[in-house]
Design an enzyme around this catalytic site. Structure first.
Site, PDB file in Angstrom:
ATOM      1  N   GLU A  51      14.156  -8.388  -2.202  1.00  0.00           N
ATOM      2  CA  GLU A  51      15.511  -8.725  -2.657  1.00  0.00           C
ATOM      3  C   GLU A  51      16.519  -8.442  -2.032  1.00  0.00           C
ATOM      4  O   GLU A  51      17.738  -8.994  -1.933  1.00  0.00           O
ATOM      5  CB  GLU A  51      15.391  -8.634  -4.505  1.00  0.00           C
ATOM      6  N   GLU A  71       5.874  -9.543  -7.729  1.00  0.00           N
ATOM      7  CA  GLU A  71       6.209  -9.256  -9.185  1.00  0.00           C
ATOM      8  C   GLU A  71       5.177  -9.860 -10.709  1.00  0.00           C
ATOM      9  O   GLU A  71       4.237  -9.091 -11.086  1.00  0.00           O
ATOM     10  CB  GLU A  71       7.059  -9.172  -9.478  1.00  0.00           C
TER      11      GLU A  71
HETATM   12  C1  LIG Z   1      14.492  -3.322 -10.426  1.00  0.00           C
HETATM   13  C2  LIG Z   1      14.737  -4.851  -9.398  1.00  0.00           C
HETATM   14  C3  LIG Z   1      12.778  -4.857  -9.609  1.00  0.00           C
HETATM   15  C4  LIG Z   1      12.164  -5.062  -8.644  1.00  0.00           C
HETATM   16  C5  LIG Z   1      10.626  -5.559  -9.224  1.00  0.00           C
HETATM   17  C6  LIG Z   1       9.663  -4.673  -8.430  1.00  0.00           C
HETATM   18  O1  LIG Z   1       9.932  -4.359  -7.443  1.00  0.00           O
HETATM   19  S1  LIG Z   1       8.422  -4.565  -9.389  1.00  0.00           S
HETATM   20  C7  LIG Z   1       7.321  -3.589  -7.832  1.00  0.00           C
HETATM   21  C8  LIG Z   1       6.887  -4.065  -6.463  1.00  0.00           C
HETATM   22  N1  LIG Z   1       5.833  -3.461  -5.470  1.00  0.00           N
HETATM   23  C9  LIG Z   1       5.117  -3.817  -5.518  1.00  0.00           C
HETATM   24  O2  LIG Z   1       4.024  -4.339  -6.073  1.00  0.00           O
HETATM   25  C10 LIG Z   1       3.658  -2.672  -5.240  1.00  0.00           C
HETATM   26  C11 LIG Z   1       3.098  -2.009  -5.368  1.00  0.00           C
HETATM   27  N2  LIG Z   1       2.392  -1.737  -3.999  1.00  0.00           N
HETATM   28  C12 LIG Z   1       1.634  -2.261  -3.448  1.00  0.00           C
HETATM   29  O3  LIG Z   1       1.330  -2.389  -3.105  1.00  0.00           O
HETATM   30  C13 LIG Z   1       1.191  -0.314  -2.486  1.00  0.00           C
HETATM   31  O4  LIG Z   1       0.480   0.676  -2.894  1.00  0.00           O
HETATM   32  C14 LIG Z   1       1.739  -0.323  -1.294  1.00  0.00           C
HETATM   33  C15 LIG Z   1       3.236  -0.306  -1.299  1.00  0.00           C
HETATM   34  C16 LIG Z   1       1.378  -1.935  -0.230  1.00  0.00           C
HETATM   35  C17 LIG Z   1       0.924   0.994  -0.265  1.00  0.00           C
HETATM   36  O5  LIG Z   1       0.028   0.670   0.028  1.00  0.00           O
HETATM   37  P1  LIG Z   1      -0.997   1.888   0.082  1.00  0.00           P
HETATM   38  O6  LIG Z   1      -1.963   1.653   0.125  1.00  0.00           O
HETATM   39  O7  LIG Z   1      -0.971   3.019   1.545  1.00  0.00           O
HETATM   40  O8  LIG Z   1      -1.162   2.715  -1.245  1.00  0.00           O
HETATM   41  P2  LIG Z   1      -1.508   3.135  -2.358  1.00  0.00           P
HETATM   42  O9  LIG Z   1      -1.619   1.673  -2.847  1.00  0.00           O
HETATM   43  O10 LIG Z   1      -2.737   3.918  -2.701  1.00  0.00           O
HETATM   44  O11 LIG Z   1      -0.133   4.002  -3.558  1.00  0.00           O
HETATM   45  C18 LIG Z   1       0.009   5.205  -2.537  1.00  0.00           C
HETATM   46  C19 LIG Z   1       0.613   5.427  -4.479  1.00  0.00           C
HETATM   47  O12 LIG Z   1       2.044   5.331  -4.541  1.00  0.00           O
HETATM   48  C20 LIG Z   1       1.846   4.545  -5.638  1.00  0.00           C
HETATM   49  N3  LIG Z   1       2.574   3.009  -5.719  1.00  0.00           N
HETATM   50  C21 LIG Z   1       3.198   2.515  -4.940  1.00  0.00           C
HETATM   51  N4  LIG Z   1       4.140   1.579  -4.890  1.00  0.00           N
HETATM   52  C22 LIG Z   1       4.567   1.769  -6.346  1.00  0.00           C
HETATM   53  C23 LIG Z   1       5.457   1.030  -7.169  1.00  0.00           C
HETATM   54  N5  LIG Z   1       5.953   0.092  -6.328  1.00  0.00           N
HETATM   55  N6  LIG Z   1       6.085   1.788  -8.286  1.00  0.00           N
HETATM   56  C24 LIG Z   1       5.532   2.955  -8.341  1.00  0.00           C
HETATM   57  N7  LIG Z   1       4.166   3.403  -7.619  1.00  0.00           N
HETATM   58  C25 LIG Z   1       3.727   2.680  -6.741  1.00  0.00           C
HETATM   59  C26 LIG Z   1       0.815   4.122  -5.814  1.00  0.00           C
HETATM   60  O13 LIG Z   1       0.362   4.312  -6.918  1.00  0.00           O
HETATM   61  C27 LIG Z   1      -0.091   5.344  -5.329  1.00  0.00           C
HETATM   62  O14 LIG Z   1       0.350   6.842  -6.272  1.00  0.00           O
HETATM   63  P3  LIG Z   1      -0.989   8.017  -6.341  1.00  0.00           P
HETATM   64  O15 LIG Z   1      -0.103   8.542  -7.307  1.00  0.00           O
HETATM   65  O16 LIG Z   1      -1.419   8.097  -5.087  1.00  0.00           O
HETATM   66  O17 LIG Z   1      -1.670   6.595  -7.254  1.00  0.00           O
END
Ligand SMILES: CC/C=C/CC(=O)SCCNC(=O)CCNC(=O)[C@H](O)C(C)(C)COP(=O)(O)OP(=O)(O)OC[C@H]1O[C@@H](n2cnc3c(N)ncnc32)[C@H](O)[C@@H]1OP(=O)(O)O
Length: 667
Positions: A51, A71
């Site tokens: 966004e 989302e």
């Molecule tokens: C204020 C404006 C509001 C906006 C709304 C949003 O933005 S909602 C969030 C939208 N984003 C997502 O849904 C992305 C979610 N993440 C992913 O799809 C994947 O994690 C990735 C970014 C594509 C990376 O994938 P990969 O396989 O490389 O790694 P992991 O999935 O294992 O992730 C690594 C660790 O990062 C944590 N994590 C990833 N994204 C987020 C996030 N958005 N918020 C919090 N934590 C996130 C994930 O949990 C892993 O952490 P661990 O501690 O290892 O479990």
């Protein structure tokens, strides 16, 4: 603006009140600015990150970057202008598809859709600076996406209606995609200033919903499941897996074929073994066809050169790992494992795809019990994402690490579980299936029970699922475990076995040769053997009526609420026992198994999360109520862990572990 990588908002923050300044005015101000702003995107630009890119005047993307608005998969919608800007930029149909599915797209697709201005293999940031310098002299008005008129198809209402129907069919009862459609409609019918308010109102209906909580829980549960840990201290981040270059599969039935495909498509050489020439040839042709279709769909060439088919176990002497996928018969499996012990080199890992037999008993007949582990795939194995990695008491940490890592390489969601009959998934299935058949005795029909479960969100009701899986498998297991057949004590009352209530209706269905879809008849009737269109069968209705009158059962009206409570609370109750027994390390592991292996709706979070969402106190009260009404059904007796958690004030799922830690682990 350099965006190395942004996965959007921190999802954990959604559990509490949002802090920080409101984002929308900040983003609007960037877009309205007089200086050109160019987004340089590397890694990912997801959710809020995407966004932010949309308010920039230009977007330059590294060719490996991925973009999207996921989302909806978290039970919310893109509420920082995403639902208002994306349709203005790429039109309603494409924006609807991306926003309602949450699909991530490649840089190349983003370019094709008109989301980005340039894709580069070089440093996106340097290119963006050059871009900005050239843009200085150009007017920005046409680059402010919120000012654009949304390109609208003439038949907007028909399109929105069609997408709504599609979403309702695919994700029954899920709120977020429907709210996304309404927000996109606002982008088509309102100016940006009003559309953004509508977006915010719709977000407010979702943000604190139970569905959003459940979907966000699923996101983390899936990632938690990969982090296995053993009482010895060995765990996912301190145990090194072996590298697997070659594998062998024994048995080319449905499971074996799917496993061969899953291995070959990630570049592992596979030797497939069958016991008879005809079976080998049939299996070979099917595997080749599956791999060719899979490769065509993915736009790659089929890795047929990695395959070898043989009738001789001697050919397995050099492979790194073997997965046995023969018939579910302990004596046969033991013979295979004894033979493998003799044939394979001492370092070869020996895995079994059993869906519930004792992995340690198999380890015991080998010369290397520490290298034996269960790899329980779900059918069809090349499609289903779940893998239960069954840790026997003698499986080494290296063996477990290797099976978990191989699962990940095959694109599976792998969960480490302990060794007990049925492991986690199938052990829990038993009380769930039992409740469904008891409800039949008491007055319900298969279609009524299935409808209640499908309305709840299950991909398939329990009877349709059983017809798909084949009813003969359970029938054989019941015969082998002495529940039916000559071993049953003739003095046993007809609806009791081994001291508890037993429903013989599934056996009666099988006795009529009704084994489910494959025979064209099961709990339902189908157009032909192998047909998938389930229709209620009057013969089943007759069978139920005759059965009830034979045993003097007065059928009663059964509510959907009772169906859901009895089936799902019995399921969760067994989950609590599995946690007590140390067969699963965490409730998240159980939920992931049910989400990926048994069609539990993601917006319900899985059986354990669902129980916590309903309220543990309520689950306990309902189980006590049903157990009182059916004292001969031990599965309805509330588990000690459930009682303990209620006594401790019903902590959230993530805290349950603290109350289980003194108990014994079988992992
Ligand atoms: C204020 C404006 C509001 C906006 C709304 C949003 O933005 S909602 C969030 C939208 N984003 C997502 O849904 C992305 C979610 N993440 C992913 O799809 C994947 O994690 C990735 C970014 C594509 C990376 O994938 P990969 O396989 O490389 O790694 P992991 O999935 O294992 O992730 C690594 C660790 O990062 C944590 N994590 C990833 N994204 C987020 C996030 N958005 N918020 C919090 N934590 C996130 C994930 O949990 C892993 O952490 P661990 O501690 O290892 O479990």
């Amino acid at each position: 603006m350099r965006m190395c990588s942004s996965a959007g908002a921190d999802i954990r923050e959604f559990a509490g009140p949002l802090r920080g300044p409101p984002l929308v005015p900040l983003l609007d101000a960037i877009e309205a600015g007089e200086k050109p702003v160019v987004a340089a995107i590397e890694g990912v630009a997801l959710g809020g990150g995407f966004e932010l890119a949309l308010v920039c005047h230009y977007r330059i993307v590294h060719f490996k970057a991925r973009l999207g608005l996921p989302e909806v998969t978290l039970g919310i919608l893109p509420a920082a202008g995403g639902t208002q800007r994306l349709p203005r930029l790429i039109g309603i149909p494409a924006a609807l598809e991306l926003i309602t599915t949450g699909r991530h797209i490649s840089a190349q697709e983003a370019l094709k859709l008109g989301i980005v201005d340039q894709v580069t293999e070089q440093n996106a940031c340097e290119l963006a600076v050059e871009f900005a310098l050239r843009a200085v002299a150009k007017p920005l008005s046409s680059r402010r996406v919120s000012m654009l008129t949304t390109p609208c198809p003439p038949d907007l209402d028909a399109l929105l209606e069609a997408v709504t129907m599609q979403v309702k069919r695919k994700a029954r009862g899920v709120m977020a995609p429907l709210a996304c459609i309404q927000a996109v409609r606002a982008a088509a019918t309102m100016p940006y200033s009003k559309g953004i308010k509508r977006e915010s109102e719709l977000m407010a209906t979702l943000f604190n919903s139970g569905q959003a909580r459940a979907l966000q829980y699923c996101f983390f549960a899936q990632r938690t499941a990969g982090k296995w840990t053993l009482p010895s201290g060995a765990q996912w981040n301190n145990s090194k897996p072996r590298e697997i270059r070659s594998a062998a599969i024994i048995g080319l039935g449905t499971m074996g074929r799917g496993i061969v495909v899953s291995l070959a498509r990630v570049g592992i050489s596979v030797i497939a073994v069958e016991s008879e020439k005809k079976l080998l040839e049939t299996g070979k042709q099917m595997v080749i066809g599956m791999l060719e279709r899979d490769a065509k769909r993915r736009g790659v060439s089929a890795s047929l050169n990695l395959l070898k088919f043989t009738l001789s176990l001697q050919d397995l002497k050099d492979v790194d790992l073997v997965i046995e996928a023969v018939f579910e018969d302990m004596a046969l499996k033991k013979r295979v494992f004894q033979e493998l012990s003799k044939v394979c080199r001492p370092a070869t890992l020996l895995c079994t795809n059993t869906s519930g037999l004792d992995v340690d008993a198999l380890a015991g007949v080998t010369d290397r019990p520490h290298l034996v582990v269960g790899m329980h795939f779900f059918s069809p194995a090349h499609v289903m994402k779940l893998l239960e990695v069954v840790c026997g008491p003698r499986s080494s940490s290296e063996t477990i690490a290797t099976a978990m890592s191989l699962g990940k390489r095959m694109g599976k969601v792998s969960v480490a579980v302990g060794n007990c009959p049925g492991f986690v998934g199938n052990r829990m299935l038993k009380p769930y299936l039992d409740q469904a058949t008891f409800l039949l005795e008491e007055g319900a029909t298969p279609e009524q029970i299935d409808k209640a479960l499908e309305d709840f969100g299950f991909a398939m009701g329990v009877f349709r699922m059983s017809d798909l899986a084949g009813l003969d498998v359970g029938w054989r297991v019941r015969k082998e475990s002495g529940l039916i057949g000559p071993d049953v004590d003739p003095k046993n009352p007809p609806r009791r076995r081994q001291g508890r209530r037993y429903c013989p209706i599934p056996d009666m269905v099988c006795e009529q040769g009704r084994f489910g879809q494959k025979t064209g008849r099961g709990w339902y009737m189908y157009d032909k053997p192998g047909g998938t269109n389930a229709k209620p069968d009057p013969l089943i209705q007759n069978l139920l009526e005759m059965y009830r009158s034979r045993y003097g059962i007065q059928p009663r009206n059964i509510s959907d609420q009772e169906i859901i409570e009895r089936c799902l609370f019995a399921l969760a109750n067994e989950g609590f026992r599995i946690l007590e027994d140390g067969i699963a390390a965490r409730p998240e592991d159980i939920d992931v198994i049910y989400l990926f292996g048994y069609g539990f709706p993601r917006h319900g979070g899985g059986p354990m999360f669902y129980a916590s969402m309903v309220g543990l106190e309520r689950v306990l009260e309902r189980l006590e109520h049903y157990h009182q009404a059916h004292p001969d059904v031990p599965h309805l007796e509330p588990s000690p862990l459930l009682k303990k958690l209620v006594a401790c004030g019903s902590p959230p799922v993530q805290k349950w572990r603290e109350h289980i830690k003194t108990m014994h682990s079988h992992l």
